[in-house]
Design an enzyme around this catalytic site. Structure first.
Site, PDB file in Angstrom:
ATOM      1  N   GLU A 120       0.826  -1.208   0.000  1.00  0.00           N
ATOM      2  CA  GLU A 120       0.000   0.000   0.000  1.00  0.00           C
ATOM      3  C   GLU A 120       0.861   1.259   0.000  1.00  0.00           C
ATOM      4  OE1 GLU A 120      -2.711  -0.857  -1.065  1.00  0.00           O
ATOM      5  OE2 GLU A 120      -4.209  -0.585   0.508  1.00  0.00           O
ATOM      6  N   THR A 168      -6.328   6.690  -4.153  1.00  0.00           N
ATOM      7  CA  THR A 168      -6.220   6.842  -2.700  1.00  0.00           C
ATOM      8  C   THR A 168      -5.213   7.940  -2.366  1.00  0.00           C
ATOM      9  OG1 THR A 168      -6.743   4.507  -2.474  1.00  0.00           O
ATOM     10  CG2 THR A 168      -5.752   5.571  -0.556  1.00  0.00           C
TER      11      THR A 168
HETATM   12  N1  LIG Z   1      -1.903  -5.156  -7.976  1.00  0.00           N
HETATM   13  C1  LIG Z   1      -2.509  -3.974  -8.091  1.00  0.00           C
HETATM   14  N2  LIG Z   1      -3.852  -3.931  -8.123  1.00  0.00           N
HETATM   15  C2  LIG Z   1      -4.488  -2.741  -8.250  1.00  0.00           C
HETATM   16  N3  LIG Z   1      -3.873  -1.557  -8.378  1.00  0.00           N
HETATM   17  C3  LIG Z   1      -2.525  -1.564  -8.336  1.00  0.00           C
HETATM   18  C4  LIG Z   1      -1.791  -2.759  -8.173  1.00  0.00           C
HETATM   19  N4  LIG Z   1      -0.469  -2.442  -8.168  1.00  0.00           N
HETATM   20  C5  LIG Z   1      -0.390  -1.119  -8.315  1.00  0.00           C
HETATM   21  N5  LIG Z   1      -1.618  -0.580  -8.426  1.00  0.00           N
HETATM   22  C6  LIG Z   1      -1.908   0.868  -8.602  1.00  0.00           C
HETATM   23  O1  LIG Z   1      -2.582   1.310  -7.430  1.00  0.00           O
HETATM   24  C7  LIG Z   1      -3.521   2.312  -7.744  1.00  0.00           C
HETATM   25  C8  LIG Z   1      -4.873   1.886  -7.201  1.00  0.00           C
HETATM   26  O2  LIG Z   1      -4.781   1.819  -5.814  1.00  0.00           O
HETATM   27  P1  LIG Z   1      -5.665   2.736  -4.902  1.00  0.00           P
HETATM   28  O3  LIG Z   1      -5.547   4.155  -5.418  1.00  0.00           O
HETATM   29  O4  LIG Z   1      -5.269   2.476  -3.501  1.00  0.00           O
HETATM   30  O5  LIG Z   1      -7.133   2.245  -5.182  1.00  0.00           O
HETATM   31  P2  LIG Z   1      -7.969   1.080  -4.541  1.00  0.00           P
HETATM   32  O6  LIG Z   1      -8.905   1.764  -3.640  1.00  0.00           O
HETATM   33  O7  LIG Z   1      -8.728   0.469  -5.638  1.00  0.00           O
HETATM   34  O8  LIG Z   1      -7.002   0.158  -3.881  1.00  0.00           O
HETATM   35  C9  LIG Z   1      -3.559   2.405  -9.255  1.00  0.00           C
HETATM   36  O9  LIG Z   1      -2.758   3.524  -9.618  1.00  0.00           O
HETATM   37  C10 LIG Z   1      -2.902   1.139  -9.731  1.00  0.00           C
HETATM   38  O10 LIG Z   1      -2.206   1.266 -10.951  1.00  0.00           O
HETATM   39  N1  LIG Z   2      -7.760   4.296   5.123  1.00  0.00           N
HETATM   40  C1  LIG Z   2      -7.470   4.456   3.711  1.00  0.00           C
HETATM   41  C2  LIG Z   2      -8.254   3.413   2.961  1.00  0.00           C
HETATM   42  C3  LIG Z   2      -8.117   3.490   1.473  1.00  0.00           C
HETATM   43  O1  LIG Z   2      -8.910   2.470   0.902  1.00  0.00           O
HETATM   44  P1  LIG Z   2      -8.989   2.243  -0.682  1.00  0.00           P
HETATM   45  O2  LIG Z   2      -9.845   1.047  -0.863  1.00  0.00           O
HETATM   46  O3  LIG Z   2      -9.578   3.480  -1.247  1.00  0.00           O
HETATM   47  O4  LIG Z   2      -7.574   2.018  -1.133  1.00  0.00           O
HETATM   48  C4  LIG Z   2      -7.906   5.861   3.293  1.00  0.00           C
HETATM   49  O5  LIG Z   2      -9.034   6.219   3.628  1.00  0.00           O
HETATM   50  O6  LIG Z   2      -7.120   6.575   2.680  1.00  0.00           O
END
Ligand SMILES: Nc1ncnc2c1ncn2[C@@H]1O[C@H](COP(=O)(O)OP(=O)(O)O)[C@@H](O)[C@H]1O
Ligand SMILES: N[C@@H](CCOP(=O)(O)O)C(=O)O
Length: 293
Positions: A120, A168
């Site tokens: 993350e 995020t």
């Molecule tokens: N294995 C993965 N699965 C999904 N997203 C990924 C992965 N590896 C890297 N990413 C990147 O992470 C970002 C999505 O994560 P995030 O913003 O936390 O959204 P989510 O809430 O769907 O987790 C995108 O930019 C994506 O390209």
């Molecule tokens: N506590 C984090 C949780 C983010 O969850 P996601 O599913 O949007 O990756 C935040 O609120 O930033």
């Protein structure tokens, strides 16, 4: 070879910012790992075109590093990226469980939580564990600097995912840096109510405890149609509504008999705001499951 199904998750649940999480019975990622001299990653499925296959940029790369477990990895995405449904976390959680088995590392599921959270940090800049914990352990989870605790809970849910992306990393920029004492007292009260509701599998208490006066109002502004969707969910029987994770998904708790109506109401409201969306009628579910080894 080891194949693991890792579920989508909903973090925060309103009042538990960066602490609460819940495993969803669907959707899920499926992660397959095979021993290899060098790590390679292939991604297929929902939103695969937006996900880097470079191990330095994919969340599973950090898990490989932490477990010292090079592998040929295939990720079949069922959880759309940038959804607020723990997409990046599902892959990391699945990889942690699968690589731990593949290399006989002998770590417990709880010990895998901080390892998967490293993924993350790659995408959001913070190793928040509130998505990886439920994706690994299942149920409702509470994660603090001291550790993670989980309980199984039977709570029907609707998760409505609009056809827009919110990263995020961006949504963390709108989180207020301070909160008033009144807001703090309200948040603690709501979070405690929600936790009791989870222990009792009581959708009424869980819904009551979802209100959050600090982070959610700021995040809701990033989601076109949020207020109308929230109103529609309550009108059709939801007991509580909030932003799922960092959004844009919106999550509603409800009684099972109302779940279909709540899903239809939320979809209609997004459509009314000119936004296409998909609704998952789901519930709190199990954690990562080994499908094949
Ligand atoms: N294995 C993965 N699965 C999904 N997203 C990924 C992965 N590896 C890297 N990413 C990147 O992470 C970002 C999505 O994560 P995030 O913003 O936390 O959204 P989510 O809430 O769907 O987790 C995108 O930019 C994506 O390209
Ligand atoms: N506590 C984090 C949780 C983010 O969850 P996601 O599913 O949007 O990756 C935040 O609120 O930033």
């Amino acid at each position: 070879m080891v194949t693991v199904r890792a579920p989508a998750t909903s973090a925060n649940l309103g009042s538990g910012f960066d602490v609460f999480g819940a495993a969803l019975s669907r959707p899920a990622d499926v992660v397959t790992v095979e021993k290899a001299a060098e790590t390679t990653i292939e991604v297929t499925g929902v939103g695969a075109q937006y996900i880097p296959e470079d191990p330095e940029k994919n969340t599973v790369g950090a898990v490989v590093e932490a477990l010292d477990a090079p592998a040929r990895i295939h990720i079949d995405k069922g959880v759309r990226p940038a959804s607020g449904l723990g997409s990046s976390a599902a892959s990391a959680a699945g990889a942690a469980v699968a690589l731990n088995r593949l290399y006989d590392r002998g770590l417990s599921r709880k010990e895998l939580v901080p390892i998967a959270a490293e993924g993350e940090a790659v995408v959001s800049g913070v190793a928040h564990a509130d998505n990886v914990a439920p994706s690994i352990l299942g149920g409702f989870t509470v994660t603090t600097a001291e550790g993670t605790w989980s309980v199984d809970a039977g709570i029907p849910l609707v998760v409505c995912l609009p056809d827009v992306a919110v990263s995020t990393r961006d949504a963390r920029r709108v989180v207020p840096e301070t909160a008033s004492m009144d807001a703090l007292v309200e948040t603690v009260g709501n979070a405690a109510t929600l936790a009791v509701g989870m222990c009792r599998s009581d959708p009424e208490l869980v819904g009551l405890g979802m209100d959050d006066p600090v982070v959610t109002p700021e995040r809701a502004r990033l989601i076109t149609g949020y207020d109308a969707v929230r109103d529609a969910a309550f009108e059709t029987g939801a007991t509580g509504v909030t932003v799922s994770g960092a959004g844009p998904a919106v999550i509603a708790a409800c009684r099972e008999r109302d779940r279909r109506d709540v899903a239809a109401g939320m979809l209609d409201a997004f459509a009314g705001a000119g936004i296409e969306a998909r609704a998952y009628q789901t519930q709190i579910g199990r954690g990562s499951t080994v499908l094949e080894e």
